[in-house]
Write an enzyme that holds these catalytic residues in place. Structure first.
Site, short mmCIF file in Angstrom:
data_model
loop_
_atom_site.label_atom_id
_atom_site.label_comp_id
_atom_site.label_asym_id
_atom_site.label_seq_id
_atom_site.Cartn_x
_atom_site.Cartn_y
_atom_site.Cartn_z
CD GLU A 133 -3.32 0.57 1.88
OE1 GLU A 133 -3.44 -0.58 2.35
OE2 GLU A 133 -4.13 1.48 2.11
CD GLU A 146 -4.17 0.03 9.10
OE1 GLU A 146 -3.49 -1.00 9.01
OE2 GLU A 146 -4.75 0.55 8.13
#
Ligand code: BGC
Length: 882
Positions: free
Chosen positions: A471, A748
């Site tokens: 990502e 996260e």
């Protein structure tokens, strides 16, 4: 002692070499002994002859991004700039500052004669693409006065001249929207050249340009299929003549020893194929074979008007970290722990037989004692070094980066890992550190340290979400939320200003701001691009924030059109109701109640969030318009903001201040975005927010949207104690829970790792995501008590708010005007506070329960107050004060 201002700086750059602005703006800080500047004089000495132009005394207190005082610089033109100031009513000026050198890059497209050159060999049908090196030998006939290398690439480059590396930047030219903005760097290479034969060459890598990038392992050839260098070496000789060596058809290419290289995959290097002397000039006895492998290059095309100079610093290695533990397993694998989750790569020093392959795998965490690679998804993050059998070699991959704390080494050919044989090298945009925070609670200090590390790991040329999986994208929402923290910790103005230019380019014609920038076209999961609240608002809120912290009105002007298109789009989407209540939204992303596979399923209505952000963006756009002198727009967007705010109230807020969505995020948004205005309703809303937090035993109940606002909403409505309960909570979900689990970066997810040591089963589980670390901004402003109240910290509020059992705290910030600092200590009920006000700035000090006191510029102060044990101020006169 010489009384002189600090050297002048240019734009938001650390070095003036190769600047892209022909009229760079100038900033300086005052001599330490002074308070307020009355006037300044600038001197510009142009060129090498040093013809001097002086402004004469300019009566003006400005020291920040002052307009270039002379004719614009031409391409390659150099100037020395210095300043002297009159301060504090004195008749005589300070000494001149030490001169700062600025030198323009190639400002005109016509300056470029270099064209892209790369390997001409056909692509391997099985998809493996051997990286290339390109090279050109040339002679310099006359003595060299100076030389500059202007260079960029389709892909990534590392240049060498005569066997020595040029510069120390990494992953250059970074990632921008390449078709319209490809950055080039300028290097002073005078000392690397000699009269006679020379060689200029470069290693090339795929990088973002044509490497695999994006979800599910990524897409290849996002920007093109070539891997090419664009380089222009300009040598000025002592007699004033010039020699230019530019990439053209005279260059040669050969396959490099880099067999495979990708930002996600890692890099494989076969030292047996490495001719270490490849960039030495042919006359040198040790020069490489210059074998028949070198063949003419393929010449490509590039519109030179798309080549741009950097606006911020390059990516560099900023730290080296030695292992804290090395564990050799029975099967020969070696597990190395660096004690810190970081972003970078390993440098190894190894002596192995020819063909021996050393494999380096990377991971952020362990699971059951092994590298946990599932969170990397398709990013294999594996480097391989194949030994040449010719003695001890030191190697580090060139064109990849990994997010890791642990590395597993297999195939190590020596009996042991000798001390220093493996080192982790930390890479990120080489911004100047400007902010520090510390308090008496070691867990909170570690939390803050984790925020700093997550910023370092994700400010790698662009602000990314995470550094380890397939990502690593410039998610707009993440930086929108984290920018207030980032701007305190590091001088990130230039880097973010540049990235915001890409946001403007990638904005769709209807005003939609993409989820991440640069966009990867055709990415199935995120195509078509849809407008999303909080993510798209980066276009209004982040320029405003940067102006607040770095005092740059021009930056606001540059990004105004992008912000307008965004707000106008929301206006159209909402229509006459002024409620944005249609379309796809991510909502309060990663609310702890959202199931692992559906992080958007938070408890707060997505359209409540969308309308709240619509109002807040319109409000900020009005402020921006006002600041840049666009009065009509200011009026229009202020009216719009007011209308949206009333529509929000009518839809979501009951008259008594209670909200129709009973979540902490809903209250935090309504309070912090000024959507609840009446004092009574605000009090009621604040009380309800506090009740909600307490009902959850002070665990976190917010995602991306609510988390950055929560502590401020509680503080501002008289519930500082509850904000501290949230901050000091250690059970999951909370900010400190990961710290108690040994986290060294911000995770996260609130539970990226579960209390039983298992990883969150969601397909999206990073251990290095700065977004939830946005609370550090509150820690700086409220716990320590250091806050800008006008752009660039020209006025400062020192307002320490002790609580949470913390007995001392301090923060320091290198503002654009100089260092501001606060340090407080609570002994019993006595609060001792020391503050430093930068020269050129004024401040006020507000101690609990006392009226604010004005502090003069350039001064230090000590103050004492008495406060009750629960942190509530006692209204009594303090002993010594200011
Ligand atoms: C990213 C985020 C981002 C989000 C939005 C994730 O994969 O890591 O931080 O904002 O997607 O959907």
């Amino acid at each position: 002692m010489r009384v002189q201002p600090a050297p002048v700086s240019f734009e938001h750059l650390r070095s003036g070499l190769g600047i892209g602005a022909s009229a760079p703006r100038l900033s300086w800080t005052l001599p330490p002994q002074t308070k307020i500047q009355d006037a300044y004089e600038l001197e510009v000495a142009r060129g090498y002859a040093g013809e001097r132009v002086r402004t004469g005394r300019v009566t003006d207190a400005r020291q920040r991004l002052v307009a270039w005082p002379d004719l614009p610089l031409a391409s390659r033109e150099r100037a020395g700039v210095r300043v002297r100031v009159w301060a504090d009513g004195a008749d005589t000026p300070s000494e001149w500052s030490e001169p700062s050198i600025v030198e323009a890059g190639l400002l005109e497209p016509a300056d470029w004669i270099a064209v892209p050159v790369g390997a001409a060999w056909p692509e391997d049908p099985n998809g493996e693409r051997r990286a290339a090196r390109v090279r050109r030998d040339f002679d310099l006939a006359r003595p060299i006065a100076r030389a500059r290398l202007y260079v960029t690439a389709h892909g990534l480059y590392e240049a060498e001249i005569n066997g020595t590396r040029v510069g120390d930047d990494a992953l250059s030219p970074g990632w921008t929207v390449y078709p319209l903005r490809l950055r080039y760097y300028t290097y002073d290479v005078t000392d690397q050249l000699a009269v006679g034969p020379n060689t200029l060459g470069a290693w090339l890598g795929d990088g973002w340009y044509r490497g695999r990038y994006g979800f599910d392992g990524g897409t290849r050839n996002i920007y093109g299929t070539d891997q090419s260098l664009i380089a222009q070496l300009e040598v000025v000789h002592d007699d004033g003549s010039t020699t230019v060596i530019a990439t053209d058809s005279d260059w040669l290419a050969a396959p490099s020893p880099i067999l495979v290289s990708g930002l996600y995959e890692g890099e494989s290097f076969d030292a047996r194929l490495h001719d270490a002397a490849w960039s030495l000039p042919p006359d040198r006895p040790d020069a490489g074979s210059k074998s028949s492998e070198w063949t003419p290059v393929n010449v490509g095309h590039r519109d030179p008007s798309t080549l741009i100079a950097p606006q911020g610093p390059a990516v560099r290695c900023t730290e080296e970290i030695a292992p804290v533990s090395v564990l050799k397993r029975g099967d020969g694998r070696i597990l190395v722990d660096f004690g810190q989750n970081l972003v970078g790569r390993l440098r190894i020093t190894v002596d192995g037989p020819a063909g021996a392959a050393v494999t380096l795998r990377h991971a952020e965490v362990l699971e059951h004692g092994e590298l946990a690679v599932r969170p990397l998804r398709e990013a294999s993050s594996t480097d391989t070094y194949i030994c040449d059998g010719k003695g001890t070699r030191t190697w580090e991959p060139r064109f990849t980066l990994h997010g890791f704390r642990y590395a597993e080494i297999s195939g190590w050919p020596e009996a042991q890992l000798a001390p220093g044989a493996v080192t982790a090298r930390v890479y990120h945009t080489d911004m100047r550190r400007t902010g520090w925070f510390e308090c008496s609670d070691p867990l909170i200090n570690r939390l803050h340290e984790n925020v700093v590390w997550s910023m370092r790991g994700n400010f790698v040329d662009l602000p990314t979400d995470c550094p380890q999986r397939d990502e690593r994208l410039g998610w707009t929402g993440d930086i929108q939320m984290f920018a207030p923290t980032a701007a305190f910790l590091y001088d990130c103005a230039g880097m973010l200003d540049s990235w915001l230019a890409d946001v403007g380019i990638e904005q769709l014609p209807d005003g939609t701001v993409p989820w991440y920038v640069p966009v990867i076209p055709g990415e199935p999961m995120w195509t078509p691009i849809q407008p999303g609240a909080a993510w798209g608002d980066v276009s209004t809120l982040t320029p405003w924030l940067l102006h607040q912290r770095f005092d740059d009105v021009e930056l606001l002007r540059r990004h105004f059109a992008t912000g307008r298109k965004w707000v106008d789009l929301m206006d159209r989407l909402a229509g006459p109701s002024r409620l944005w209540d249609t379309g796809f939204q991510l909502g309060d992303w990663l609310d702890p109640v959202a199931p692992p596979e559906d992080p958007a399923a938070g408890r707060t209505d997505k359209y409540l969030i969308a309308t709240a952000y619509f109002a807040w963006s319109a409000r900020h756009l009005a402020r921006i318009a006002h600041t840049i002198g666009e009065g009509l727009h200011a009026h229009r967007y202020r009216t719009l903001a007011d209308q949206v705010a009333s529509a929000f109230r009518a839809q979501w807020v009951c008259p008594d201040g209670l909200m129709k969505v009973d979540s902490a995020t809903a209250y935090a948004l309504a309070l912090q975005f000024d959507l609840i205005t009446s004092p009574d309703a605000r009090r009621r809303a604040g009380d309800r927010l506090a009740e909600l937090v307490l009902a959850d035993d002070a665990h976190i109940s917010t995602g991306f949207i609510g988390t950055p606002l929560l502590c401020d909403a509680l503080t501002d409505t008289g519930h500082l104690d509850i904000a501290y309960q949230l901050l000091t909570q250690t059970e999951c979900p909370s900010w400190l829970y990961p710290v108690t689990q040994g986290a060294t970066t911000i995770w996260e997810r609130w539970d990226s790792m579960r209390p039983d040591g298992s990883l969150n089963p969601g397909g999206m589980t990073s251990f290095n995501h700065y977004a939830l670390g946005a609370v550090a901004d509150w820690m700086h402003r409220v716990v320590a008590g250091l806050e800008a109240t006008s752009p660039g910290y020209r006025t400062i509020r020192f307002r320490p708010r002790p609580g949470g059992g913390i007995t001392s705290a301090k923060a320091r910030h290198e503002t654009p005007y100089g260092a501001a600092a606060i340090e407080w200590e609570l002994a019993g009920d006595v609060l001792n506070v020391d503050v430093t006000v930068p020269a050129g700035c004024t401040a006020e000090l507000e101690l609990p329960g006392r009226d604010p006191v004005a502090l003069a510029a350039g001064s230090s102060h000590h103050a004492v107050a008495h406060i009750a044990a629960d942190g509530v101020a006692m209204r009594e006169p303090a002993g010594e004060n200011c």
